[in-house]
Every structure is written in structure tokens, then in C-alpha cells.
Design a protein around this motif. Structure first.
Motif, PDB file in Angstrom:
ATOM      1  N   LYS A 110       0.731  -1.294  -0.043  1.00 32.53           N
ATOM      2  CA  LYS A 110      -0.023  -0.161   0.033  1.00 32.53           C
ATOM      3  C   LYS A 110       0.824   1.134  -0.026  1.00 32.53           C
ATOM      4  O   LYS A 110       0.325   2.437   0.071  1.00 32.53           O
ATOM      5  CB  LYS A 110      -0.907  -0.046   1.327  1.00 32.53           C
ATOM      6  N   VAL A 111       2.061   1.095   0.047  1.00 32.25           N
ATOM      7  CA  VAL A 111       3.226   2.302   0.116  1.00 32.25           C
ATOM      8  C   VAL A 111       4.109   2.136  -0.944  1.00 32.25           C
ATOM      9  O   VAL A 111       4.621   1.089  -0.905  1.00 32.25           O
ATOM     10  CB  VAL A 111       3.964   2.520   1.472  1.00 32.25           C
ATOM     11  N   VAL A 112       4.047   3.380  -1.806  1.00 30.11           N
ATOM     12  CA  VAL A 112       5.285   3.355  -2.839  1.00 30.11           C
ATOM     13  C   VAL A 112       6.206   4.216  -2.533  1.00 30.11           C
ATOM     14  O   VAL A 112       5.680   5.585  -2.243  1.00 30.11           O
ATOM     15  CB  VAL A 112       4.314   3.278  -4.096  1.00 30.11           C
TER      16      VAL A 112
ATOM     17  N   MET B 248       6.754   6.996   6.221  1.00 27.61           N
ATOM     18  CA  MET B 248       5.922   5.599   5.706  1.00 27.61           C
ATOM     19  C   MET B 248       5.514   4.543   6.953  1.00 27.61           C
ATOM     20  O   MET B 248       4.581   3.754   6.918  1.00 27.61           O
ATOM     21  CB  MET B 248       6.823   4.445   5.063  1.00 27.61           C
ATOM     22  N   ALA B 249       6.167   4.631   8.323  1.00 29.81           N
ATOM     23  CA  ALA B 249       6.122   3.967   9.256  1.00 29.81           C
ATOM     24  C   ALA B 249       4.617   3.873   9.955  1.00 29.81           C
ATOM     25  O   ALA B 249       4.128   2.745  10.095  1.00 29.81           O
ATOM     26  CB  ALA B 249       6.790   4.436  10.562  1.00 29.81           C
ATOM     27  N   PRO B 250       3.935   4.931   9.852  1.00 31.54           N
ATOM     28  CA  PRO B 250       2.275   4.824  10.135  1.00 31.54           C
ATOM     29  C   PRO B 250       1.661   3.965   9.256  1.00 31.54           C
ATOM     30  O   PRO B 250       0.538   3.540   9.904  1.00 31.54           O
ATOM     31  CB  PRO B 250       1.785   6.402  10.156  1.00 31.54           C
ATOM     32  N   PHE B 251       1.991   3.633   8.279  1.00 28.22           N
ATOM     33  CA  PHE B 251       1.209   2.992   7.220  1.00 28.22           C
ATOM     34  C   PHE B 251       1.825   1.349   6.848  1.00 28.22           C
ATOM     35  O   PHE B 251       1.223   0.900   5.964  1.00 28.22           O
ATOM     36  CB  PHE B 251       1.111   3.834   5.870  1.00 28.22           C
ATOM     37  N   THR B 252       2.875   1.055   7.719  1.00 28.97           N
ATOM     38  CA  THR B 252       3.609  -0.319   7.357  1.00 28.97           C
ATOM     39  C   THR B 252       3.510  -1.161   8.589  1.00 28.97           C
ATOM     40  O   THR B 252       3.913  -2.081   8.545  1.00 28.97           O
ATOM     41  CB  THR B 252       4.852  -0.183   6.679  1.00 28.97           C
ATOM     42  N   ALA B 253       2.844  -0.618   9.696  1.00 24.10           N
ATOM     43  CA  ALA B 253       3.066  -1.463  11.019  1.00 24.10           C
ATOM     44  C   ALA B 253       2.042  -2.591  10.908  1.00 24.10           C
ATOM     45  O   ALA B 253       0.841  -2.519  10.282  1.00 24.10           O
ATOM     46  CB  ALA B 253       2.426  -0.539  12.163  1.00 24.10           C
TER      47      ALA B 253
END
Length: 280
Positions: free
Chosen positions: A163-165, A275-280
Motif C-alpha cells: 500500500k506504500v510506494v 512510511m512508518a504509520p502505514f506499514t505497521a
């Protein structure tokens, strides 16, 4: 899902290597820098995302293209024009007389003017132009190469489910266009690093979809963060928000010499924090 897709920039072609293997090698080489970035942000207690590399360099490079544009004094006319657009963004002074074009000035002379204004060696600017512009030009001027590159990036995003690019340099242009061209991609976060998306003439005016009224279309993402090293000679202009609907812009001095490289950006805590808030 603890995974991200990283879209590389220029100078990442691995001749003779299977594209899947090249992607794996790139991802493995970037992972330590991302670990360092999490530590720099004070986030070492979090799991660092696994990287999927979106590899497209083999679509822009071949044996015939190598060494063709290694000397700015021998640039083809179209590439010279792109170089002048870049030099204007980098600080080429206003035209000295009404009706006179910098395009009539030898490219080397224009480069020397910008180098003096920015306080850098002319050889440094020449290396940046040679490293950056030819591959960008090959992408933007060749429809078949362009389509294959976008498809490769879209495939990597689609198959990874990330979900993160994170898109660096020319990769930010390829990712931007891939997201627009593939409405089925469900990317939540786009992070652009050292992006030339806003570079007038050479990049911005050639984008697909075409900008309207001086503004580029926003891809279908929940959040777009742009990060630029204050000394990055490729990220021009650095503030993409002047031309795109960017949600957040970060800028800081990251390196005196090793500017614009992807490892530099990944090692910076700003990237990890984005990116950290969206990859946890």
C-alpha cells in the motif's frame, strides 16, 4: 502488511541480468539503508518493512544506448534543449537581452554560469546532467519504452499488494504515470524522493496525463509526501506542492557530496517517518 514497493531512479540497469533477479538484488542492497533510516527517526523499535523493487531499467537501456550521451558537448539537439530547461531551473540567469535565447549559447557556457552562481564545480553539474537527463529523455520520448516501464512498475505494485510506494528520481515520474494509467492499483501512500516531476519543459510539460493550467493531476492515493534534499540538483523545483496537490513536503540538508542517491534518502529519518504509520 509490512511491505513497501520502491521504484528506482536512473543508473540502475543491470545488463545481462534477469529482471526478477535484478529487482531482488536492488531490494537487498537498499534494505540496510532503510534500517538506518528507521534508527535515525528513533523508530528502531518498529519492524522495518520488507522491500519489493520495481525494476524497469532494462526497458530504457540496451547495448546501443550505452555511451551515446556521455559527453554534453555532443548532446543531440533535443537533449540539449532538455539540458537548458534543467539549467534554468538550477539557476541560469535571465536572458541578457530581449529576444535573445540561452539556447543560442553553447551548453558548456550556460553550465559554467550556473556553476558559478551555485558555487559548485562545472564538472559536478556536467556529471549530474550526463547521469540524469539521457535516461529521462529516453523514457519521455519513446512511447514503447515508456509504456513497458510503467507496466513493470504497475506489475510490481499489483503483485506485492503493498500500500506504500516510495519513488526516487526518474522513478517518481514512472510511478506517477503508472498510478494514473492503472486505476486498479490500491496504493494508499506515495512518497517521492528527489523528484524532478515539477521540472518545467524537460519533465513537467511532458507528463501523462498532461498538466492543466500549470497544475499536474493528482494520482488516486490517500497521502502524498515529497522529500527533497536541499542540495539535490535533480529535485528541481524542490517544492512539488507548487505544481501538484502534495499533502506534505519535507526538506533538509542531508549530504554535501552524496546528494540525490536513493541510499541517502532511505537513510534519512524523514523517509522512515513518512512510511512508518502505514506499514505497521
Amino acid at each position: 502488511m509490512n511491505e513497501i514497493v520502491i521504484v528506482h531512479g536512473v543508473r540502475n540497469w543491470q545488463p545481462g541480468t534477469d529482471p526478477a533477479v535484478a529487482a531482488q538484488r536492488l531490494a537487498a542492497s537498499w534494505q540496510p539503508s532503510l534500517v538506518a533510516g528507521y534508527a535515525d527517526a528513533g523508530l528502531q523499535h518498529l519492524a522495518v518493512p520488507d522491500i519489493t523493487a520495481a525494476y524497469y531499467a532494462h526497458h530504457l537501456n540496451d547495448e546501443e544506448s550505452q555511451g551515446v550521451d556521455e559527453d554534453i558537448d555532443r548532446f543531440a539537439e533535443d537533449l540539449q534543449e532538455a539540458a537548458y530547461h534543467w539549467l534554468v531551473a538550477a539557476g541560469l540567469p535571465p536572458e541578457p537581452e530581449e529576444g535573445q535565447s540561452w539556447g543560442r549559447m553553447p551548453l558548456r557556457q550556460a553550465l559554467d554560469l550556473v556553476a558559478r552562481k551555485r558555487g559548485v564545480a562545472p564538472e559536478t553539474l556536467a556529471r549530474v546532467i550526463v547521469a540524469f537527463l539521457p535516461e529521462v529523455y529516453r523514457y519521455l520520448s519513446a512511447p514503447a519504452r515508456r509504456a513497458r516501464s510503467r507496466d513493470a512498475v504497475a506489475k510490481a505494485i499489483r503483485e506485492s499488494g503493498a500500500k506504500v510506494v516510495v519513488a526516487h528520481s526518474l522513478g517518481s515520474v514512472v510511478a506517477y504515470e503508472a498510478l494514473h494509467a492503472n486505476s486498479d492499483l490500491t496504493v494508499e501512500v506515495l512518497i517521492t524522493l528527489g523528484s524532478p516531476l515539477g521540472l518545467p519543459g524537460a519533465v513537467f510539460d511532458a507528463l501523462d496525463p498532461e498538466p492543466r493550467n500549470g497544475r499536474g493531476a493528482r494520482p488516486e492515493v490517500h497521502r502524498w509526501t515529497n522529500i527533497a534534499d536541499a542540495g539535490d540538483l535533480v529535485a528541481l523545483p524542490r517544492r512539488l506542492g507548487d505544481r501538484f496537490s502534495v499533502d506534505h513536503h519535507d526538506e533538509m540538508h542531508m549530504a554535501l557530496v552524496d546528494f540525490h542517491t536513493l541510499p541517502m534518502y532511505l537513510s534519512c529519518g524523514l523517509t522512515a517517518a513518512a512510511m512508518a504509520p502505514f506499514t505497521a
